[in-house]
Design an enzyme around this catalytic site. Structure first.
Site, PDB file in Angstrom:
ATOM      1  N   GLU A  52      27.020  42.308  73.137  1.00 15.85           N
ATOM      2  CA  GLU A  52      26.776  43.877  73.572  1.00 15.85           C
ATOM      3  C   GLU A  52      26.124  45.248  73.927  1.00 15.85           C
ATOM      4  OE1 GLU A  52      29.679  45.132  72.317  1.00 15.85           O
ATOM      5  OE2 GLU A  52      30.453  43.126  72.368  1.00 15.85           O
TER       6      GLU A  52
ATOM      7  N   SER B  45      54.689  45.428   9.828  1.00 16.31           N
ATOM      8  CA  SER B  45      53.515  44.996   8.577  1.00 16.31           C
ATOM      9  C   SER B  45      51.930  44.927   9.714  1.00 16.31           C
ATOM     10  CB  SER B  45      54.662  43.856   8.372  1.00 16.31           C
ATOM     11  OG  SER B  45      55.444  44.444   7.628  1.00 16.31           O
TER      12      SER B  45
END
Length: 824
Positions: free
Chosen positions: A86, A495
């Site tokens: 690059e 319950s």
């Protein structure tokens, strides 16, 4: 001479105009560029990772999958590969490479004539600018800004910092941002383990990540990679022998298999919501947090499997609902030929059936023949091997049928037994199947018919000592979802709320053997009508010891006890234990009418289990930022002598002491009495299915009116597990569906696996508790005629048993009191 002067003047003017134009351009665009100084402190978005309590990766949170690696930890081979590909002049230019620009302009003249795409001359610095500060639009304006910014950045930032940003920011395909993530996704390796050839391949990708994927275009990827290797050689970054070896190496990718938990979707979503509240969503998705959670992978996986097993078991009891769909599979191909099976394969591929995180490994199948004793089925990955479902494995596939009752004329629904396969199954049916674990010796694969349950459920497992959530399953498919039934499904607890009425009674020094009258209660409502609560059996039982009332979950005993204690005290308990913030204070509250969620009620039981100490449920143990700095820690207790420097010659080593700063919300003796009652509910009451567990277990079932919701919350000394089962859109689960029949078996399966390797130990008995032999049916002292099965060891507060039995006990006779620890 005059002409020479004129030429010099023209050149001078043109030069001046050129310089002025360039300066004007720089001045103009400099006023419109972003604040480049912010780049000095810029860090790209980094993946945050969630870990279980054993270090297993549970999930990742990210906008972009990226691991940030400082430049000093990125191998030089990788750095050189990207520089060669690059920007080979990176360390020599000031942000822009004038030579490269001139060369590119000259080459582009010829490329234009040849109809080829232009080549660029962007430096790595320019690419960093483009990726972070600018857009990716291809315009002259952007290129000018890019060049200006590149020069400015080079003045304030080191080359190493620029390269570090580039290598961590660049997109390299396969959802890979940065070289570290790309290294994993392409080669399943960390950066330091990459070869020269692999490093060169990664450096080849920025040009065109998608088209250079070797799985899609191997030759093109190979050519580009080899070009990078040759560039490295030309730049004297590698030797000739290294070049030759790298060029001769094929590109072999190795798919990254991310080892994560079997399923932690609901838990992960819960953690993410907690983190978002603490730190904000942007920090979660971008700052690379390391989140150490409380999740226990073993318990989580067991909980998921057990929940699914329980839901499937309930679903099967309610029959077969039919095929997913039916398709036409008539064809000109010869039946059961290779061509015929290829045709079926194509048909299956066309079926749009959502993938699930399915640990049972269910598969789609087509029924292509319905025989007397079996179904012939086809699966697309079966290599045309014969596969069947035998009649004996289809017995559960009863179907819901309706008929008119001859006497009443009413329509009755009932499950019709499977008599002939052809009555229920058809050729072309698309069904779900699972391969049987045990196969016959014949060359035929045997499968079970499966169907996705309509009913759903949730599981929570909590460490009672600190509130750490060890498991959270929010539904049958435990995905990351907006609906987590463990915390978002607000349902009536039925319950399982009752123990808190008994806890209020114990707090007010009502002894667990106190007799409560189980008889009709009539309470007038505002409209003048009466509310008459009934027991599940629709019977009344007369004088009943308080313990027996809870063990048998009798509604009337609970109502009578609430009258004795007072509703406000019970509402205070429910608020104190975090079940509800603003409970509706009426008698329906004590039977479970006020909605709550599974996490809240399970944590409330945890505070009973730990001796009445307040704990807040938490899923997060510690959070560190990407630099390793701790920004959150759950445990803030001080540890005395934990950080003492010890000399080897010291004869006395100080013992570490951790300060217990948990708030006591119930006297520990009261909490133990409640534990004892809940142990009885397992040993002799509605939780009887948990008796098979070989460890001390306490807990309570819960079933709401018409069985809309079924529950069980139970615990050992070190783990509390809550289970809820019901439909997302509330409806009855059937007359026979109770907490004992649906939720409790799931709890038992979980605890059986989790506790099988744990040491058995009883619940901790606090000081000030006395145990007396009591007849559980009468609540009185045992007599010679008391049956052995009716003898229990009741837990009394030391100051209360004297009052309770002052006329029947010889308080100076130690033989009156049995040693509970030895009896246990």
């Amino acid at each position: 001479m005059t002409k020479l002067k004129l030429l010099i003047k023209i050149i001078t003017i043109l030069t001046f105009l050129g310089i002025t134009s360039i300066a004007a351009t720089i001045i103009y665009f400099s006023s419109t560029i972003p604040n480049y100084k912010n780049l000095a402190n810029y860090n790209p978005p980094v993946t945050s990772r969630l870990y279980a309590n054993d270090g297993t990766l549970a999930d990742e949170f990210a906008l972009q999958k990226r691991s940030y690696v400082p430049i000093k930890f990125i191998p030089l081979t990788i750095q050189n590969a990207f520089l060669a590909a690059e920007d080979s002049n990176f360390y020599n230019h000031a942000g822009i490479d004038l030579y490269a620009i001139t060369r590119a302009m000259w080459q582009n003249v010829f490329r234009y004539k040849e109809g080829k795409n232009f080549i660029g001359a962007s430096t790595i610095t320019q690419q960093v600018v483009k990726n972070i500060l600018l857009t990716k639009e291809r315009t002259i304006t952007r290129k000018i800004k890019e060049a200006i910014l590149a020069v400015k950045i080079s003045r304030i930032m080191s080359k190493e910092r620029v390269l570090e940003l580039y290598l961590n920011e660049i997109y390299l395909g396969k959802r890979s941002y940065g070289v570290a993530t790309a290294s994993l996704n392409y080669f399943n390796k960390s950066l330091e383990n990459l070869s020269l050839a692999e490093s060169a391949f990664l450096a080849a990708l920025p040009k065109a990540p998608s088209s250079l994927d070797p799985e899609k275009n191997y030759q093109k990827a190979l050519e580009r990679r080899n070009w990078v290797i040759n560039r490295m050689f030309q730049d004297d970054l590698i030797t000739g022998s290294e070049k030759d070896l790298a060029l001769a190496t094929p590109i072999i990718t190795n798919k990254y298999e991310q080892k994560t938990l079997l399923s932690s979707g609901s838990f992960s979503s819960y953690v993410r919501n907690e983190l978002t509240e603490k730190f904000g969503e942007d920090n979660i998705l971008e700052e690379g947090l390391v989140i150490q959670s409380t999740l226990n992978p073993k318990i989580q996986n067991i909980a998921l499997k057990s929940l699914r097993k329980g839901l499937v078991a309930y679903d099967r009891k309610n029959g077969y609902r039919g095929a997913l769909q039916n398709i036409d599979i008539t064809t000109e191909h010869e039946f059961a030929s290779v061509e015929y099976f290829s045709f079926l394969t194509q048909k299956l591929k066309e079926i749009n059936f959502p993938k699930t995180n399915n640990i049972e490994k269910w598969e789609l199948a087509i029924i292509y023949a319905v025989n007397e004793n079996n179904l012939d089925i086809f699966l697309k990955n079966n290599n045309n091997q014969p596969a069947i479902i035998a009649f004996r494995d289809l017995k559960w596939a009863t179907t819901l049928t309706k008929k008119i009752d001859e006497e009443t004329g009413e329509e009755i629904s009932f499950l019709k037994e499977l008599e002939r396969l052809s009555e229920t199954f058809n050729v072309g049916d698309i069904i779900l199947v699972r391969k049987k674990t045990k196969q016959t010796k014949a060359n035929i694969l045997h499968y079970d018919l499966m169907q996705m349950p309509e009913v759903n459920g949730a599981v929570i497992a909590i460490n009672p000592h600190n509130g750490a959530i060890n498991a959270m399953v929010g539904g049958y498919n435990d995905f990351k979802t907006d609906y987590n039934r463990a915390v978002q499904a607000k349902r009536q607890p039925g319950s399982i709320i009752k123990p808190f009425t008994y806890l209020a009674a114990l707090e007010n020094n009502i002894s667990p053997n106190a007799l409560i009258i189980d008889d009709e209660v009539r309470m007038q409502k505002e409209d003048g009508t009466y509310w008459v609560p009934m027991n599940y059996s629709n019977k009344f039982y007369g004088p009943t010891p308080m313990r027996l009332g809870l063990e048998k979950s009798r509604n009337v005993v609970t109502i009578r006890l609430a009258e004795l204690v007072g509703l406000n005290k019970i509402a205070d308990i429910i608020t104190r234990y975090g079940i509800s913030d603003n409970p509706v204070v009426n008698y329906a509250l004590i039977l479970g009418s006020d909605e709550t969620n599974l996490l809240r009620i399970t944590n409330a039981y945890a505070m009973i289990a730990n001796g009445g100490k307040k704990v807040i449920p938490t899923a997060i143990e510690k959070v560190q930022d990407k630099t390793g700095h701790t920004i959150f820690k759950r445990d803030k207790r001080e540890c005395k002598n934990c950080n003492v420097n010890i000399d080897l010659d010291d004869t006395i080593i100080p013992i570490p002491e951790i300060n217990d700063n948990r708030e006591l919300i119930t006297d520990e003796r009261t909490a133990y009495q409640a534990i004892s009652l809940l142990e009885g509910a397992v040993k002799r009451g509605t939780g009887w299915r948990a008796r098979r567990l070989p460890k001390p277990i306490a807990g309570k079932t819960g079933t709401t009116n018409d069985s809309f919701d079924t529950w069980f919350v139970g615990f050992s000394p070190d783990l509390v597990v809550g289970v809820w089962v019901g439909f997302d859109i509330p409806k009855t689960m059937g007359k026979k569906a109770t907490g004992s029949s649906t939720a409790l078996p799931i709890f038992v399966n979980i605890m059986k696996e989790v506790l099988k390797e744990e040491t058995s130990r009883p619940f901790k008995i606090p000081d000030g508790i006395k145990f007396l032999k009591i007849d559980r049916n009468t609540g009185q002292k045992t007599t010679p005629t008391t049956l052995k099965k009716d003898i229990i060891f009741e837990a009394f507060k030391e100051e209360n048993y004297k009052k309770t039995f002052q006329n029947t006990l010889d308080l100076n006779n130690e033989t009156e009191f049995d040693n509970y620890n030895t009896i246990y």
